[in-house]
Scaffold this motif. Sequence first.
Motif, PDB file in Angstrom:
ATOM      1  N   GLU A 173       5.709   9.923  22.363  1.00 16.39           N
ATOM      2  CA  GLU A 173       6.970  10.367  21.598  1.00 16.39           C
ATOM      3  C   GLU A 173       6.955   9.378  20.491  1.00 16.39           C
ATOM      4  O   GLU A 173       6.653   8.332  20.373  1.00 16.39           O
ATOM      5  CB  GLU A 173       8.206   9.679  22.538  1.00 16.39           C
ATOM      6  N   PRO A 174       7.641   9.848  19.402  1.00 19.32           N
ATOM      7  CA  PRO A 174       7.659   9.125  18.180  1.00 19.32           C
ATOM      8  C   PRO A 174       8.645   7.954  18.324  1.00 19.32           C
ATOM      9  O   PRO A 174       9.889   8.223  18.754  1.00 19.32           O
ATOM     10  CB  PRO A 174       8.024  10.212  17.104  1.00 19.32           C
ATOM     11  N   ASN A 175       8.143   6.737  17.492  1.00 19.87           N
ATOM     12  CA  ASN A 175       9.193   5.790  17.765  1.00 19.87           C
ATOM     13  C   ASN A 175       9.808   5.404  16.324  1.00 19.87           C
ATOM     14  O   ASN A 175      11.203   5.792  16.018  1.00 19.87           O
ATOM     15  CB  ASN A 175       8.463   4.479  18.023  1.00 19.87           C
ATOM     16  N   TYR A 176       8.906   5.106  15.356  1.00 16.14           N
ATOM     17  CA  TYR A 176       9.414   5.199  13.959  1.00 16.14           C
ATOM     18  C   TYR A 176       8.357   5.436  12.862  1.00 16.14           C
ATOM     19  O   TYR A 176       7.244   5.695  13.284  1.00 16.14           O
ATOM     20  CB  TYR A 176      10.313   3.940  13.701  1.00 16.14           C
ATOM     21  N   VAL A 177       8.777   5.610  11.845  1.00 20.03           N
ATOM     22  CA  VAL A 177       7.831   5.988  10.641  1.00 20.03           C
ATOM     23  C   VAL A 177       7.990   4.927   9.556  1.00 20.03           C
ATOM     24  O   VAL A 177       8.800   4.333   9.428  1.00 20.03           O
ATOM     25  CB  VAL A 177       8.138   7.259   9.791  1.00 20.03           C
ATOM     26  N   MET A 178       6.720   4.695   9.089  1.00 17.42           N
ATOM     27  CA  MET A 178       6.618   3.610   8.082  1.00 17.42           C
ATOM     28  C   MET A 178       5.526   4.140   6.858  1.00 17.42           C
ATOM     29  O   MET A 178       4.557   4.568   7.035  1.00 17.42           O
ATOM     30  CB  MET A 178       5.779   2.432   8.716  1.00 17.42           C
ATOM     31  N   ASN A 179       5.910   3.996   5.566  1.00 17.68           N
ATOM     32  CA  ASN A 179       5.393   4.088   4.488  1.00 17.68           C
ATOM     33  C   ASN A 179       4.669   2.851   4.143  1.00 17.68           C
ATOM     34  O   ASN A 179       4.938   1.747   4.453  1.00 17.68           O
ATOM     35  CB  ASN A 179       6.258   4.353   3.356  1.00 17.68           C
ATOM     36  N   ILE A 180       3.178   2.926   3.726  1.00 15.08           N
ATOM     37  CA  ILE A 180       2.325   2.006   3.494  1.00 15.08           C
ATOM     38  C   ILE A 180       1.617   2.353   1.941  1.00 15.08           C
ATOM     39  O   ILE A 180       1.059   3.558   1.753  1.00 15.08           O
ATOM     40  CB  ILE A 180       1.330   2.047   4.571  1.00 15.08           C
TER      41      ILE A 180
END
Length: 204
Positions: A173-180
């Motif tokens: 399941e997706p938790n969160y998204v992070m731009n890097i």
Amino acid sequence: MAYDRLTARDLPLSEDSLKQLFTEARTYNAWSDRPVPEAVLRQLYDLTKFGPTAVNSTPARFVFVTSTEGKERLSRHMSEGNRAKTLQAPVNLIIGYDIDFHDTLIKTFPHAPGARDWFLDEEGRKEAAFRNSSLQGGYLTIAARALGLDVGPMSGFDPAGVKTEFFAGTNVEPNYVMNIGYGTEENLFPRSPRLDFEEAAQIV
């Protein structure tokens, strides 16, 4: 105790290092076009994996989105305010959590062969997976900054859409998204206040 035998490992990091990791680090909303090599992403994971989790469960699953096609697929499921920066950032990282993490405990927690049976209740596994994958996302934030990268975590997205797009057919399941990547000062907000120790902590 022999406190006079302290080694470098016992001493705090330099002030410059603490600034890079914490006090001067920011959440970025705009990004330069400087690419992040695959070797750096692999190094980032290899640092992150050493962060502690309950029974070394390491439930986080990471999808590094770098291709134009992948970004288009992801951006469709981001909230309107997160869409442009998702397309601009060189790397979008989807941090998911594997509800079936107990199936890998035979590898990650080998000294307790029966550890899988501790997590037979699916609701309990979901809670453990969510909590520990969030911990791993925190470790990854610090690891990224230690490698000279900037980050921008985001929770504004459609979880069901991201699940279908990137984790279909799995129990992830997706938790969160992070731009890097390497952030710029465009759209960089002034640093918001933090709570003082007395407001958020106590010593008992």
